[in-house]
Scaffold this motif. Structure first.
Motif, PDB file in Angstrom:
ATOM      1  N   THR A 113       0.837  -1.194   0.000  1.00  0.00           N
ATOM      2  CA  THR A 113       0.000   0.000   0.000  1.00  0.00           C
ATOM      3  C   THR A 113       0.879   1.254   0.000  1.00  0.00           C
ATOM      4  O   THR A 113       2.090   1.185   0.249  1.00  0.00           O
ATOM      5  CB  THR A 113      -0.894   0.011   1.242  1.00  0.00           C
ATOM      6  N   ASN A 114       0.267   2.380  -0.271  1.00  0.00           N
ATOM      7  CA  ASN A 114       1.035   3.629  -0.306  1.00  0.00           C
ATOM      8  C   ASN A 114       1.813   3.839   0.987  1.00  0.00           C
ATOM      9  O   ASN A 114       2.964   4.276   0.972  1.00  0.00           O
ATOM     10  CB  ASN A 114       0.099   4.808  -0.551  1.00  0.00           C
ATOM     11  N   SER A 115       1.183   3.517   2.101  1.00  0.00           N
ATOM     12  CA  SER A 115       1.819   3.757   3.393  1.00  0.00           C
ATOM     13  C   SER A 115       3.000   2.822   3.632  1.00  0.00           C
ATOM     14  O   SER A 115       3.861   3.103   4.465  1.00  0.00           O
ATOM     15  CB  SER A 115       0.809   3.605   4.523  1.00  0.00           C
ATOM     16  N   ARG A 116       3.032   1.717   2.902  1.00  0.00           N
ATOM     17  CA  ARG A 116       4.113   0.738   3.085  1.00  0.00           C
ATOM     18  C   ARG A 116       5.310   1.002   2.182  1.00  0.00           C
ATOM     19  O   ARG A 116       6.367   0.431   2.375  1.00  0.00           O
ATOM     20  CB  ARG A 116       3.581  -0.673   2.800  1.00  0.00           C
ATOM     21  N   ARG A 117       5.141   1.855   1.202  1.00  0.00           N
ATOM     22  CA  ARG A 117       6.229   2.044   0.241  1.00  0.00           C
ATOM     23  C   ARG A 117       7.451   2.660   0.901  1.00  0.00           C
ATOM     24  O   ARG A 117       8.577   2.439   0.460  1.00  0.00           O
ATOM     25  CB  ARG A 117       5.743   2.910  -0.927  1.00  0.00           C
ATOM     26  N   GLY A 118       7.223   3.429   1.953  1.00  0.00           N
ATOM     27  CA  GLY A 118       8.344   4.045   2.657  1.00  0.00           C
ATOM     28  C   GLY A 118       9.222   3.054   3.390  1.00  0.00           C
ATOM     29  O   GLY A 118      10.301   3.406   3.877  1.00  0.00           O
ATOM     30  N   GLU A 119       8.761   1.785   3.459  1.00  0.00           N
ATOM     31  CA  GLU A 119       9.556   0.757   4.119  1.00  0.00           C
ATOM     32  C   GLU A 119      10.714   0.293   3.246  1.00  0.00           C
ATOM     33  O   GLU A 119      11.580  -0.443   3.703  1.00  0.00           O
ATOM     34  CB  GLU A 119       8.662  -0.426   4.492  1.00  0.00           C
ATOM     35  N   TYR A 120      10.679   0.710   1.992  1.00  0.00           N
ATOM     36  CA  TYR A 120      11.767   0.398   1.075  1.00  0.00           C
ATOM     37  C   TYR A 120      12.679   1.612   0.968  1.00  0.00           C
ATOM     38  O   TYR A 120      12.215   2.741   0.936  1.00  0.00           O
ATOM     39  CB  TYR A 120      11.225  -0.007  -0.289  1.00  0.00           C
ATOM     40  N   ASP A 121      13.961   1.356   0.918  1.00  0.00           N
ATOM     41  CA  ASP A 121      14.920   2.460   0.904  1.00  0.00           C
ATOM     42  C   ASP A 121      14.897   3.209  -0.420  1.00  0.00           C
ATOM     43  O   ASP A 121      15.021   4.451  -0.433  1.00  0.00           O
ATOM     44  CB  ASP A 121      16.321   1.911   1.169  1.00  0.00           C
ATOM     45  N   TYR A 122      14.773   2.466  -1.499  1.00  0.00           N
ATOM     46  CA  TYR A 122      14.789   3.107  -2.817  1.00  0.00           C
ATOM     47  C   TYR A 122      13.760   2.449  -3.719  1.00  0.00           C
ATOM     48  O   TYR A 122      13.584   1.226  -3.686  1.00  0.00           O
ATOM     49  CB  TYR A 122      16.177   2.981  -3.465  1.00  0.00           C
ATOM     50  N   TRP A 123      13.131   3.253  -4.520  1.00  0.00           N
ATOM     51  CA  TRP A 123      12.216   2.788  -5.569  1.00  0.00           C
ATOM     52  C   TRP A 123      12.675   3.345  -6.905  1.00  0.00           C
ATOM     53  O   TRP A 123      13.136   4.485  -6.981  1.00  0.00           O
ATOM     54  CB  TRP A 123      10.798   3.293  -5.316  1.00  0.00           C
ATOM     55  N   GLY A 124      12.501   2.552  -7.915  1.00  0.00           N
ATOM     56  CA  GLY A 124      12.675   3.071  -9.260  1.00  0.00           C
ATOM     57  C   GLY A 124      11.417   3.790  -9.695  1.00  0.00           C
ATOM     58  O   GLY A 124      10.393   3.784  -9.008  1.00  0.00           O
TER      59      GLY A 124
END
Length: 133
Positions: A113-124
Motif C-alpha cells: 500500500t502507499n503507506s508501506r512504500r516508505g519501508e523500502y529504501d529506494y524505488w525506481g
C-alpha cells in the motif's frame, strides 16, 4: 546520486518476452534485497519477486516458471526476464531496495500500500509493460 532506474518496458504480443533492467547508482545492489513489483490500472502494487543477497530468488506463483532473474554485478544492474507474457501481466513494473528480506517476502503475499512504500529504501520510477495483440 542514489537511485534505482528501471528500463526495458514496452508493448509486446501475448506469448512474447521482455527483459526489464533495474540499474542502481550510488549504492551496491548486492547490499540490498531487491524486490520486483507491478501495479496494474486500478489495482494495488503487488510484489512478484524478491532477490536476496545470498542469491536466493522467490517468485509469486502467477509468474513462477515464466520470469527469471539475472544480474550484472559490473554494471550494478539486475534483470527481470519475462516470457510467455499474457495480458494479465500488463502493469507498471518497479524494482525497489530494502534491507529486510522478510519485508520483501511479506509483500509477495500482501499488497504494498502507499503507506508501506516508505519501508523500502529506494524505488525506481517504474516502466510500463503492455501485453496486447
Amino acid at each position: 546520486q542514489v537511485q534505482l532506474e528501471e528500463s526495458g518496458g514496452g508493448l509486446v504480443q501475448p506469448g512474447g518476452s521482455l527483459r526489464l533492467s533495474c540499474a542502481a547508482s550510488g549504492f551496491a545492489l548486492n547490499d540490498y534485497v531487491i524486490g520486483w513489483f507491478r501495479q496494474a490500472p486500478g489495482k494495488e502494487r503487488e510484489g512478484i519477486s524478491c532477490v536476496e543477497g545470498d542469491g536466493s530468488v522467490y517468485f509469486v506463483d502467477s509468474v513462477k516458471g515464466r520470469f527469471s532473474i539475472s544480474r550484472d554485478n559490473a554494471k550494478n544492474t539486475m534483470y527481470l526476464q519475462m516470457s510467455s507474457l499474457n495480458p494479465e501481466d500488463t502493469a507498471v513494473y518497479y524494482c525497489a531496495a530494502t534491507t529486510s528480506a522478510l519485508r520483501c517476502r511479506l509483500h509477495l503475499m500482501v499488497a504494498v500500500t502507499n503507506s508501506r512504500r516508505g519501508e523500502y529504501d529506494y524505488w525506481g520510477q517504474g516502466t510500463q509493460v503492455t501485453v496486447s495483440s
